[in-house]
Design an enzyme around this catalytic site. Structure first.
Site, PDB file in Angstrom:
ATOM      1  N   THR A 378       0.950  -1.055  -0.005  1.00 30.23           N
ATOM      2  CA  THR A 378       0.144   0.116   0.142  1.00 30.23           C
ATOM      3  C   THR A 378       0.832   1.081   0.254  1.00 30.23           C
ATOM      4  O   THR A 378       2.153   1.176   0.252  1.00 30.23           O
ATOM      5  CB  THR A 378      -0.842  -0.024   1.430  1.00 30.23           C
ATOM      6  OG1 THR A 378      -1.683  -1.208   1.237  1.00 30.23           O
ATOM      7  CG2 THR A 378      -1.855   1.203   1.283  1.00 30.23           C
ATOM      8  N   ASN A 398      -3.873  -3.523  -2.582  1.00 29.45           N
ATOM      9  CA  ASN A 398      -3.651  -4.630  -1.322  1.00 29.45           C
ATOM     10  C   ASN A 398      -2.612  -5.301  -1.495  1.00 29.45           C
ATOM     11  O   ASN A 398      -1.563  -5.175  -0.799  1.00 29.45           O
ATOM     12  CB  ASN A 398      -4.818  -5.426  -1.401  1.00 29.45           C
ATOM     13  CG  ASN A 398      -5.039  -6.217   0.033  1.00 29.45           C
ATOM     14  OD1 ASN A 398      -4.891  -5.866   0.833  1.00 29.45           O
ATOM     15  ND2 ASN A 398      -5.543  -7.563  -0.046  1.00 29.45           N
ATOM     16  N   GLY A 471      -0.799  -3.339   5.846  1.00 29.42           N
ATOM     17  CA  GLY A 471      -2.051  -4.116   6.243  1.00 29.42           C
ATOM     18  C   GLY A 471      -2.626  -3.690   7.543  1.00 29.42           C
ATOM     19  O   GLY A 471      -2.845  -2.460   7.980  1.00 29.42           O
TER      20      GLY A 471
END
Ligand code: DON
Length: 581
Positions: A378, A398, A471
């Site tokens: 990301t 992602n 994440g």
């Protein structure tokens, strides 16, 4: 006999040492980059250059954010994108704030059990590889929403540098090539992706090679010319849908045509006098950062000290409690009721503090709510302009290079954001998150995110712009940068560089970066019952980019002697840069 406690020990130490205030910052990090008129901090130096040029020419922070968003889609293809989704938090110079959600939506044909086999077991890879993993992308709509309402420059002007870099190519540096090497095997499986992101001999690019993306240049040029309709209603959507149909995906033209950006109220809270503005659902980020901060406000972290067993214990327990809430109760606000007011309430934090044993690790399994049935990339960038408008953007595919697929002829890497949904309650996703029904898959729904683009003010003035990839760890990375500045007195560079710890309820482990905790601290934590580990799967643990206003650190700000803008790109980032002017 006098009873011995860690609290009494630290209080005794405080008295013994007189006043232990946070030191002004002289750790092993370079000085932050300074600027008087503007600051742009991104994960790729060419994108930072483009952003700062926009500001120098009189564009505002939103203009710069749009130009950087498109630039990163070219020069940082592992995460920068137009085939994924993201969030933008904005604080305007007059104090107004807003939040744009341009994250992926599940295709209309998506179903709750689409990643399970006949026996109800997860099919490995379905939610992460190839077209079935792809959610309907949002950045093209999101950037145009931001620009047309809050920017001041024409789209064409803002996209021009990105189009040039895609068409002419750019020379990769050492810091750029690691991501290509790590993704080479995955990219090789998709001929359209391999043709762009691998060399003719199928080898990954090396430093000194030039990356040219001719199809992406054409795609970007048509968006610059015709606006988002080129993407959502025209040939670009047609190509993506065609590839999806041919390769087992479920994307339809209707999915693209009905894509809408959501403008939402940011989540707000106050921590020790600082006002936090961050991401609301469908992100869990702002809510959970606020919940953890509210819990931690009851502990004298500045006195307990960075990295001490007591500080880490308080942080871990706060994270443990907040991540249960994250993983079980939050989801897309159009589909589920999010208890945001409860989770960000100081009284709720007090109740949680009362349940935290000061000397003993909690047990995650014991916190399971009754109704709970059952490489990675990301990027974040932070911008502030001369007028004080601040923009924080986190956007993502992602996984690194998303689903690893490019729709032929578009040059667009597509996301694997569908993996952020609960594919099966109780089964961990790519980030080990064990989630519940609130985040179940449904047509048109947005998966729950951890992305936390955050802006902090003090006395009504901008103080900090911060965020990170990582994440499930985005929340704790952003949180720790905030604590490092506010409680531990670090300057912004030290704050984003300092080794980190993380707990996410399940697995019931405290993860740490190498050297984050001393052997003594580890022993103390072990006696409290904490299972602390270095996570071998997370070599690069987030990449924060931050700006502090009025000085490099709180003490410099309070002394009144610092530069106006102070930017720091996480030293974990290979090719990033903070640019000020
Ligand atoms: O939205 C989320 O929370 C995730 N898709 C973010 C993924 C991420 O940060 C990967 N980078 N390290």
């Amino acid at each position: 006999m006098r009873s011995f406690t860690w609290k009494s020990l630290s209080i005794a130490l405080v008295f013994a040492l007189g006043s232990v205030s946070p030191h002004p910052g002289w750790a092993a990090s370079p000085a932050p980059v300074s600027g008087e008129h503007g600051m742009v901090v991104t994960a790729q130096h060419l994108a930072s250059d483009i952003g700062i040029e926009v500001l120098k020419k009189g564009g505002n922070a939103v203009d710069a954010a749009v130009a950087v968003g498109y630039a990163l889609a070219v020069v940082y293809p592992t995460a920068g994108n137009i085939g994924g989704g993201g969030f933008m938090t904005i604080r305007f110079k007059d104090g107004r704030t807003t939040f744009l959600d341009f994250r992926e939506r599940a295709p209309l044909a998506a179903t709750k059990t689409m990643y399970l086999d006949d026996k109800g077991d997860l099919v490995k890879g379905l939610s992460t590889e190839g077209y079935l993993a792809v959610g309907v992308p949002g950045p093209v709509a999101g950037f145009e929403f931001a620009r047309s309402r809050y920017g001041s420059r024409p789209l064409k002007e803002l996209m021009e540098p990105a189009i040039g870099l895609a068409r002419e190519g750019f020379v990769l540096e050492q810091g750029d090539v690691g991501a290509f090497e790590r993704a080479a095997k995955r990219l090789a499986k998709d001929p359209a992706a391999a043709a762009i992101f691998l060399k003719a001999d199928s080898m990954p690019f090396a430093a000194g090679d030039r990356l040219v993306q001719a199809d992406l240049a054409t795609t970007l040029a048509s968006i610059a010319e015709e606006g988002p309709d080129a993407f959502y209603k025209g040939g670009i959507a047609d190509r993506i849908v065609k590839a999806s149909v041919e390769k087992g995906g479920i994307l339809s033209k209707q999915d693209f045509e009905r894509y809408r950006v959501r403008e939402l109220e940011p989540v707000k809270c106050n921590y020790r006098g600082y006002d936090i503005v961050s991401s609301p659902p469908p992100s869990s980020g702002g809510v959970i950062i606020c919940e953890i901060l509210n819990i931690l406000e009851g502990y004298p972290l500045a006195y307990l000290g960075y990295g001490s067993a007591e500080t880490v214990h308080a942080m871990v327990e706060a994270m443990r409690h907040a991540y249960v809430d994250r993983n079980t109760a939050l989801g897309d606000p159009d589909f589920v009721e999010n208890p945001v007011a409860q989770f960000t309430d100081k009284a709720y934090a007090r109740e949680i503090r009362e349940r935290i044993d000061p000397f003993k690790a909690g047990v995650s399994e014991a916190l399971t709510p009754a109704d709970f049935a059952e490489s990675k990339e990301t990027t974040h960038y932070s911008i502030i302009d001369d007028e004080g408008n601040a923009v924080a953007v986190t956007y993502t595919l992602n996984g690194s290079f998303g689903a690893g697929v490019v729709a032929p002829g578009t040059g667009i890497l597509l996301n694997n954001e569908m993996d952020d949904f609960t594919a099966k309650p109780g089964a961990p996703n790519l980030y080990g998150l064990v989630q519940g029904e609130a985040n179940a898959i449904a047509p048109g729904k947005t998966p729950l995110s951890s992305m936390s683009p955050t802006i902090i003010t003090r006395d009504g003035k901008p103080f900090m712009v911060i965020g990170s990839p990582g994440g499930a760890r985005i929340i704790t990375i952003t949180l720790e940068a905030i604590l490092n500045v506010i409680d531990h007195g670090m300057n912004i560079q030290e704050a984003v560089d300092a080794p980190r710890i993380h707990h996410q309820w399940l697995p019931d482990k405290v993860f740490m970066e190498p050297y984050a905790l001393s052997p003594d601290t580890l022993k103390l934590l072990a006696t409290m019952g904490h299972d602390v580990q270095i996570d071998e799967n997370w070599k690069i643990w987030g990449q924060a980019t931050g700006i502090l206003v009025g000085g490099g650190s709180v003490s410099e700000i309070e002394a009144g002697g610092g530069a106006r803008y102070n930017g720091a790109v996480d030293s974990r980032i290979g090719a990033g840069a903070a640019r000020g002017y």
